[in-house]
Motif scaffolding. Structure first.
Motif, short mmCIF file in Angstrom:
data_model
loop_
_atom_site.label_atom_id
_atom_site.label_comp_id
_atom_site.label_asym_id
_atom_site.label_seq_id
_atom_site.Cartn_x
_atom_site.Cartn_y
_atom_site.Cartn_z
N ARG A 150 0.81 -1.20 0.00
CA ARG A 150 0.00 0.00 0.00
C ARG A 150 0.85 1.26 0.00
NH1 ARG A 150 -4.66 0.92 4.50
NH2 ARG A 150 -5.74 2.44 3.24
N ILE A 152 0.15 5.59 0.30
CA ILE A 152 -0.72 6.77 0.40
C ILE A 152 0.22 7.98 0.37
CG2 ILE A 152 -2.38 8.05 1.83
CD1 ILE A 152 -3.03 5.27 3.14
N SER A 154 0.94 12.24 -0.22
CA SER A 154 0.53 13.64 -0.34
C SER A 154 1.73 14.41 -0.87
CB SER A 154 0.12 14.21 1.03
OG SER A 154 -1.02 13.54 1.53
N SER A 256 5.20 13.42 0.97
CA SER A 256 4.99 12.72 2.23
C SER A 256 4.36 11.37 1.88
CB SER A 256 4.06 13.53 3.14
OG SER A 256 3.67 12.78 4.25
N TYR A 258 3.37 7.44 2.73
CA TYR A 258 3.07 6.43 3.75
C TYR A 258 2.99 5.08 3.05
CZ TYR A 258 0.83 3.96 7.55
OH TYR A 258 0.54 3.07 8.57
N GLU A 260 2.70 0.63 3.51
CA GLU A 260 2.59 -0.59 4.32
C GLU A 260 3.31 -1.70 3.58
OE1 GLU A 260 -1.65 0.59 6.31
OE2 GLU A 260 -1.45 -1.48 5.54
N ARG A 307 13.32 11.37 6.94
CA ARG A 307 12.15 11.30 7.84
C ARG A 307 11.54 9.88 7.86
NH1 ARG A 307 9.27 15.24 10.01
NH2 ARG A 307 9.31 13.59 11.56
N ARG A 309 10.24 6.77 9.35
CA ARG A 309 9.69 6.47 10.68
C ARG A 309 8.65 5.37 10.57
NH1 ARG A 309 6.38 11.36 10.77
NH2 ARG A 309 7.05 11.34 8.61
N LYS A 310 8.54 4.57 11.63
CA LYS A 310 7.47 3.59 11.69
C LYS A 310 6.20 4.27 12.20
CE LYS A 310 7.86 -0.14 10.94
NZ LYS A 310 8.26 -1.39 11.58
N ASP A 311 5.05 3.84 11.68
CA ASP A 311 3.76 4.26 12.23
C ASP A 311 3.69 3.74 13.67
OD1 ASP A 311 1.06 4.37 12.98
OD2 ASP A 311 0.35 3.99 10.95
N PRO A 312 3.46 4.61 14.66
CA PRO A 312 3.45 4.12 16.05
C PRO A 312 2.34 3.10 16.32
CG PRO A 312 2.88 6.49 15.96
CD PRO A 312 3.28 6.07 14.58
N GLU A 314 0.95 0.97 13.80
CA GLU A 314 0.77 -0.03 12.73
C GLU A 314 2.14 -0.62 12.41
OE1 GLU A 314 -2.14 -1.08 10.97
OE2 GLU A 314 -0.59 -2.48 10.27
N HIS A 319 6.63 5.93 7.27
CA HIS A 319 6.62 7.20 6.54
C HIS A 319 7.98 7.45 5.89
CE1 HIS A 319 2.90 8.79 8.45
NE2 HIS A 319 3.33 8.17 9.53
N TRP A 321 9.93 10.89 3.58
CA TRP A 321 9.86 12.24 2.98
C TRP A 321 10.83 12.22 1.81
CZ3 TRP A 321 6.92 16.37 2.94
CH2 TRP A 321 7.42 17.63 2.62
N SER B 154 -0.92 14.54 6.62
CA SER B 154 0.26 15.31 6.21
C SER B 154 -0.15 16.77 6.21
CB SER B 154 0.72 14.91 4.81
OG SER B 154 1.15 13.56 4.80
N TYR B 156 0.37 21.06 5.83
CA TYR B 156 0.97 22.14 5.04
C TYR B 156 0.77 23.38 5.89
CZ TYR B 156 0.21 18.74 1.22
OH TYR B 156 0.22 17.61 0.42
N GLU B 216 11.35 8.32 18.41
CA GLU B 216 11.02 7.51 17.23
C GLU B 216 11.06 8.29 15.91
OE1 GLU B 216 7.62 4.80 17.85
OE2 GLU B 216 7.85 5.22 19.99
N TYR B 218 9.88 11.17 15.26
CA TYR B 218 8.77 12.12 15.11
C TYR B 218 9.14 13.44 15.78
CZ TYR B 218 5.63 8.51 13.36
OH TYR B 218 5.04 7.56 12.58
N SER B 241 -1.29 8.73 12.76
CA SER B 241 0.09 9.02 12.44
C SER B 241 0.15 10.32 11.63
CB SER B 241 0.75 7.85 11.69
OG SER B 241 2.15 7.96 11.80
N SER B 256 -3.76 17.39 4.45
CA SER B 256 -4.20 16.25 3.64
C SER B 256 -4.43 15.10 4.60
CB SER B 256 -3.10 15.91 2.62
OG SER B 256 -3.39 14.69 1.97
#
Lengths: 349, 349
Positions: A150, A152, A154, A256, A258, A260, A307, A309-312, A314, A319, A321, B154, B156, B216, B218, B241, B256
């Motif tokens: 997956r 996603i 932006s 940005s 994301y 999976e 940037r 990073r793991k989704d805290p 999931e 993520h 950048w 995300s 802006y 982490e 973030y 996230s 977004s």
């Protein structure tokens, strides 16, 4: 070793064409002649190539006689009409417009990702959309190592993707802002999309529209990212969704992203992977405030990733950048890199 | 009916304080006296309130004698030190800093979302982070109607959230750009984060750092969005996230937002719901190029929502583009709205 090549650049005066010329001056391709083609309006203008003055010729079907490689970046209509003419005359076309991208007979190629697709070409190779290319460079190594279920994304896209006039429009609006000119007096005649009905200011704004709106409330730019990703990765099962946004940046698209993954991956594993990935520069050290920036990407061919990073919440979510010069890797460089890769693979006759 | 109120504004000269004063002039609160408090440096300066000149007083503990409501927006350190002093003297504090937000004894309130939490206050009510507030206004109606499993956002974000000096810095960099000054000569002493070690230009750039980096990988801003969302929605199970990015916009945060709902919802159902939701203005008509824009949100109290679309590959996934004036709904207006709501609920003694 092949004989030296005759190259044509179609759309030599545009934002991408200008970059293409600079890159071609330093290309590894063995050049014989280079000709610059443009509309009747630009024909007769002069430009410099390797220190010599060259005159832009008017684009006509016979322009491609004797041409080995034609690099197109002059709009989808021009490619639709003239790319087949170039192929008919024996040229290989690398097309930077969206016209042929989803044609099943046309390879859609990011050289770091799917160079083997070049072998199936029938004269035309499509260069993907700028925002798709840099995402592919960053994600393909992850897909190969951990699988990818997956995406996603932006985007934070620069105005140079909309051409020279759009860049001038943003500059003028910026001057208007600094001069305290009321908002309703700012000139807005191009952005968000030259071909659309309404135009809005981009200076000190964010416009959630790139290209025109299409099916299901998505813009064409968003559909490009969705459909091209599946074609380039040759996987219809990857879930992809996108929101494309123009921001007041001249060059350098930021994204940005994301993802999976199929298998669990640690941040260190992804960093290690990307630090060695072709075309990628890892810029990822929060302790030193190191992360990719649009301004720093300008003039560079690489795709910058940070940037990570793991989704805290999931385990398989992460993520990234991702930043790259949209006129170079997003357009001119990827096109020329396709040609250089084809040359190295012995695909020019 | 309660007697008229004595109000104190702490941090009257800042970007948020300035908006607070304007809003208070038109507030529904029955005002008796209003005093303006600031650091020793700003004390003695004058400002205008309802057409009358007022002198800013130096903030000391006894400033709060006789005060019913104290609106704090002068940094976390000031709130930590003086909010308890205000409460000790009988005032209700609405604090716009992050200092008390995650304190379990302090309600964290967006009036459209969780006004009932105000009843549990112990003298201090925390105003959430700007980027969290507008997301809550847009998503709470969806959560109530369809359930909410997941949020991936995300941002802006505009520079006014970093204060007046940061706005000036962006303006100066913009002038430098227009004057063709080389990038390494642009002044960058504040952004992305005044308290951090390195500073980068924001003009014609996108900076994927707001506040300092924390656990982490973030940033604090990202953790605020994650943790505050769960507290305000009173649901630790929602997956959240965030990626927070500063862009060259003066005021108006755009977001977004990707969500996954519990039950399937159509675009029309979400639009219908949000068209009637408190504090929301639906701006969502792709056929007319209608979508929220940062520039259009400036000076308005509402949260603007558009670009509502289903994820083509995920039945319960949807996108929203959410925009609001970060100094108003994101800060000054939400703070004052908390006070007005408490007044209407009879929570002032």
């Amino acid at each position: 070793m092949m004989r030296k090549m005759n190259v044509a650049i179609v759309g030599a005066t545009g934002a991408v064409g200008t970059q293409m010329i600079k890159l071609l001056e330093n290309s590894t391709l063995p050049l014989d002649t280079v000709k610059f083609l443009a509309s009747k309006r630009s024909a007769g203008k002069q430009l410099s190539f390797k220190g010599e003055t060259q005159t832009i010729e008017e684009l006509v079907p016979d322009s491609f006689e004797g041409v080995d490689l034609a690099l197109f970046s002059a709009g989808g209509g021009i490619s639709a009409k003239f790319a087949p003419e170039a192929v008919k005359r024996g040229a290989v076309v690398v097309d930077n417009t969206s016209h042929f991208r989803m044609d099943p007979s046309v390879p859609l190629v990011v050289p770091e990702v799917n160079p083997e697709a070049l072998r199936k070409h029938n004269g035309i190779i499509a260069n993907p959309n700028c925002s798709t290319i840099q995402m592919m460079v960053a994600l393909e190594p992850i897909r190969q190592a951990f699988g990818l279920n997956r995406i996603i994304v932006s985007t934070y896209q620069a105005v140079s993707g909309a051409g020279n006039q759009a860049m001038e429009e943003l500059k003028q609006q910026t001057r208007d802002f600094l001069a305290d000119k009321p908002l309703d007096e700012w000139q807005a005649e191009i952005l968000p999309c030259g071909g659309d009905k309404k135009h809005y200011p981009l200076a000190f704004n964010a416009l959630a529209q790139i290209d025109v709106f299409a099916e299901e409330g998505y813009t064409n730019e968003e559909w490009k990212m969705i459909n091209e990703t599946k074609k380039i990765m040759e996987d219809e099962t990857i879930k992809v969704s996108a929101t494309c946004v123009r921001i007041p940046v001249m060059s350098g698209h930021s994204e940005s992203i994301y993802i999976e993954t199929e298998k669990t991956a640690t941040v260190a594993e992804i960093q290690e992977l990307l630090s060695q990935a072709p075309g990628v520069v890892l810029e990822d050290d929060p302790s030193q405030q190191i992360y990719p920036q649009a301004l720093n990407s300008v003039g560079k061919k690489e795709t910058f990733v940070g940037r990570i990073r793991k989704d805290p919440d999931e385990e398989k979510g992460a993520h990234l950048w991702v930043v790259s010069d949209n006129l170079l890797k997003g357009a001119a460089w990827n096109s020329l890199q396709i040609a250089e890769t084809m040359y190295e693979m012995g695909l020019f006759k």
